[in-house]
Scaffold this motif. Structure first.
Motif, PDB file in Angstrom:
ATOM      1  N   GLY A 113      10.412  -3.389   1.993  1.00 42.80           N
ATOM      2  CA  GLY A 113       9.164  -2.887   1.449  1.00 42.80           C
ATOM      3  C   GLY A 113       8.400  -3.967   0.711  1.00 42.80           C
ATOM      4  O   GLY A 113       7.177  -4.114   0.861  1.00 42.80           O
ATOM      5  N   THR A 114       9.116  -4.753  -0.079  1.00 42.43           N
ATOM      6  CA  THR A 114       8.499  -5.838  -0.835  1.00 42.43           C
ATOM      7  C   THR A 114       7.871  -6.872   0.090  1.00 42.43           C
ATOM      8  O   THR A 114       6.747  -7.332  -0.124  1.00 42.43           O
ATOM      9  CB  THR A 114       9.551  -6.501  -1.737  1.00 42.43           C
ATOM     10  OG1 THR A 114      10.009  -5.541  -2.698  1.00 42.43           O
ATOM     11  CG2 THR A 114       8.994  -7.704  -2.460  1.00 42.43           C
ATOM     12  N   VAL A 115       8.583  -7.250   1.135  1.00 39.58           N
ATOM     13  CA  VAL A 115       8.064  -8.237   2.087  1.00 39.58           C
ATOM     14  C   VAL A 115       6.846  -7.687   2.825  1.00 39.58           C
ATOM     15  O   VAL A 115       5.830  -8.382   2.973  1.00 39.58           O
ATOM     16  CB  VAL A 115       9.162  -8.642   3.085  1.00 39.58           C
ATOM     17  CG1 VAL A 115       8.570  -9.448   4.236  1.00 39.58           C
ATOM     18  CG2 VAL A 115      10.248  -9.450   2.382  1.00 39.58           C
ATOM     19  N   TYR A 116       6.929  -6.458   3.265  1.00 35.36           N
ATOM     20  CA  TYR A 116       5.828  -5.865   4.024  1.00 35.36           C
ATOM     21  C   TYR A 116       4.538  -5.857   3.216  1.00 35.36           C
ATOM     22  O   TYR A 116       3.454  -6.153   3.732  1.00 35.36           O
ATOM     23  CB  TYR A 116       6.209  -4.446   4.455  1.00 35.36           C
ATOM     24  CG  TYR A 116       5.204  -3.768   5.350  1.00 35.36           C
ATOM     25  CD1 TYR A 116       4.862  -4.306   6.588  1.00 35.36           C
ATOM     26  CD2 TYR A 116       4.610  -2.564   4.975  1.00 35.36           C
ATOM     27  CE1 TYR A 116       3.946  -3.679   7.422  1.00 35.36           C
ATOM     28  CE2 TYR A 116       3.697  -1.927   5.793  1.00 35.36           C
ATOM     29  CZ  TYR A 116       3.368  -2.490   7.015  1.00 35.36           C
ATOM     30  OH  TYR A 116       2.463  -1.865   7.836  1.00 35.36           O
ATOM     31  N   GLU A 117       4.645  -5.533   1.938  1.00 38.96           N
ATOM     32  CA  GLU A 117       3.467  -5.556   1.055  1.00 38.96           C
ATOM     33  C   GLU A 117       2.830  -6.943   1.047  1.00 38.96           C
ATOM     34  O   GLU A 117       1.609  -7.087   1.174  1.00 38.96           O
ATOM     35  CB  GLU A 117       3.889  -5.162  -0.364  1.00 38.96           C
ATOM     36  CG  GLU A 117       2.787  -5.235  -1.396  1.00 38.96           C
ATOM     37  CD  GLU A 117       1.834  -4.067  -1.362  1.00 38.96           C
ATOM     38  OE1 GLU A 117       0.711  -4.203  -1.891  1.00 38.96           O
ATOM     39  OE2 GLU A 117       2.195  -3.003  -0.809  1.00 38.96           O
ATOM     40  N   GLY A 118       3.667  -7.981   0.884  1.00 34.49           N
ATOM     41  CA  GLY A 118       3.150  -9.339   0.855  1.00 34.49           C
ATOM     42  C   GLY A 118       2.503  -9.749   2.162  1.00 34.49           C
ATOM     43  O   GLY A 118       1.435 -10.386   2.182  1.00 34.49           O
ATOM     44  N   LEU A 119       3.107  -9.367   3.271  1.00 28.75           N
ATOM     45  CA  LEU A 119       2.557  -9.718   4.579  1.00 28.75           C
ATOM     46  C   LEU A 119       1.246  -8.997   4.838  1.00 28.75           C
ATOM     47  O   LEU A 119       0.328  -9.547   5.465  1.00 28.75           O
ATOM     48  CB  LEU A 119       3.568  -9.391   5.678  1.00 28.75           C
ATOM     49  CG  LEU A 119       4.891 -10.160   5.626  1.00 28.75           C
ATOM     50  CD1 LEU A 119       5.782  -9.762   6.794  1.00 28.75           C
ATOM     51  CD2 LEU A 119       4.665 -11.670   5.611  1.00 28.75           C
ATOM     52  N   GLU A 120       1.130  -7.775   4.380  1.00 30.32           N
ATOM     53  CA  GLU A 120      -0.129  -7.050   4.527  1.00 30.32           C
ATOM     54  C   GLU A 120      -1.249  -7.703   3.713  1.00 30.32           C
ATOM     55  O   GLU A 120      -2.412  -7.671   4.112  1.00 30.32           O
ATOM     56  CB  GLU A 120       0.053  -5.592   4.097  1.00 30.32           C
ATOM     57  CG  GLU A 120       0.820  -4.747   5.093  1.00 30.32           C
ATOM     58  CD  GLU A 120       0.018  -4.501   6.366  1.00 30.32           C
ATOM     59  OE1 GLU A 120      -0.885  -3.644   6.346  1.00 30.32           O
ATOM     60  OE2 GLU A 120       0.275  -5.183   7.382  1.00 30.32           O
ATOM     61  N   LYS A 121      -0.898  -8.324   2.590  1.00 30.36           N
ATOM     62  CA  LYS A 121      -1.919  -8.992   1.777  1.00 30.36           C
ATOM     63  C   LYS A 121      -2.514 -10.201   2.500  1.00 30.36           C
ATOM     64  O   LYS A 121      -3.704 -10.473   2.391  1.00 30.36           O
ATOM     65  CB  LYS A 121      -1.320  -9.426   0.439  1.00 30.36           C
ATOM     66  CG  LYS A 121      -1.176  -8.299  -0.577  1.00 30.36           C
ATOM     67  CD  LYS A 121      -0.798  -8.843  -1.939  1.00 30.36           C
ATOM     68  CE  LYS A 121      -0.901  -7.753  -3.010  1.00 30.36           C
ATOM     69  NZ  LYS A 121       0.302  -6.942  -3.117  1.00 30.36           N
TER      70      LYS A 121
END
Length: 353
Positions: A158-166
């Protein structure tokens, strides 16, 4: 059901203490979850296992550890609106007040209310046979994903996905991932699933580089050294990558992420701790680069991630290199603390599904 359960605590001296404690009873809006899988996060090692770094309401408060839980609801309190007994669930690992602006955006991680309590830190977490959780903190786990897939989503993925979406990832992008611990490995897996044309990984630990290569998560991976930036430029036609993801939490790793990114590129910082020393004009301003900070994710995006993981046909569980039962939690945390493995999971059934 016995009234006692085994649970793990972290005294802060690189040990794990197992205790027999009462099984909680769910109240209004709460559920009791039979734990199936609970993975170990690097922040547990950094901020609780070795020593208790956090202070006051943000610190570890001698609770059952573990904030990456996944399991099955076995008992429901009154007042539930969506979930029911038998449902397979992931627990979003911060329980916010629910009514502040951040909570209403789904970012309970950013809640500053006195009612905010993180699982495994200020309220009992997932390293126990049962977990008491609030319904509002649950994310449905599809049958096609394993419980260990779910545990991985609860924090790391979840943490990684948030960063990649940014920063946005597409088939136009060569992507650099700095730091190939469990979070960096998750970044590589997601970046590939999101269509990046080339994935480059670097780390200072050979075992982690080997895991990334063996699991087919990268197109290129190597030990980071003084020549790392030159190697990355060579792999990208002298231009640098379009996007960089720092999972190292170290100033040298962060400098590499910035300097190996091409003009107009984007960098996201996910790794916690450490410092960052840059020369703003040559490193950022003149090349028009953008740096994003990203902390955990919001709960609606976690639900979206679960849906997309199914669509992409990937399994976060594939990054787990070692599994332990709860009575061997001490060995699990010790191995994770060495920093030479992939993800470590504590599992509660012989078969996890």
């Amino acid at each position: 059901m016995s009234k006692k359960m085994q649970a793990a605590y972290l005294p802060g001296n690189s040990t794990v203490v197992l205790k027999d404690v009462e099984i909680p009873v769910p109240g209004h809006g709460e559920v009791l979850i039979k734990m199936k899988s609970s993975t170990i996060c690097g922040s547990d090692i950094r901020a609780i296992y070795r020593e208790h770094l956090g202070k006051g309401p943000e610190g570890y408060q001698n609770k059952v550890c573990g904030h990456e839980p996944s399991g099955q609801i076995v008992q429901c309190g009154p007042g539930l609106r969506r979930f029911k007994e038998g449902d397979r669930v992931i627990v979003y690992h911060i329980s916010g007040c629910g009514v502040c602006n951040d909570c209403r955006r789904g970012y309970m991680i950013s809640c500053t209310s006195k009612y905010r309590r993180a699982y495994g830190w200020q309220r009992d977490g997932g390293m126990a046979e049962y977990l008491l959780a609030e319904e509002k903190d649950l994310v449905a786990l599809p049958d096609s994903l394993t419980y260990t897939d779910g545990a991985q989503v609860a924090c790391g993925f979840g943490t990684v996905y948030e960063g990649l979406e940014k920063i946005g990832i597409s088939g136009n992008d060569a992507v650099l991932v700095v730091g190939l611990g469990p979070v960096g490995l998750a970044a590589c897996m997601l970046v590939k699933a999101m269509g990046a044309i080339k994935v480059i990984g670097v780390d200072t630990v050979q075992e982690r580089v080997d895991i990334a290569i063996e699991k087919g998560l990268v197109d290129h991976a190597f030990l980071s050294d003084a020549n790392a930036a030159a190697k990355i430029l060579e792999l990208t036609g002298g231009m640098g990558v379009e996007k960089s993801v720092d999972c190292s939490g170290h100033t040298i790793g962060r400098q590499l992420a910035v300097r190996a990114t091409r003009k107009w590129g984007k960098i996201v910082l996910i790794g916690e701790g450490g410092t960052m020393e840059l020369n703003p004009s040559p490193d950022l301003i003149h090349d028009q680069k953008t740096i994003y900070g990203s902390w955990v994710t919001n709960i609606w995006r976690m639900e979206e991630l679960v849906e997309r993981i199914v669509r992409w046909g990937i399994h976060p569980e594939d990054l787990v290199t070692n599994r332990y039962t709860l009575d061997n939690a001490s060995d699990a945390f010790a191995l994770m603390a060495e920093g030479k493995c992939g993800k470590v999971a504590v599992v509660f059934d012989e078969e996890i599904k």
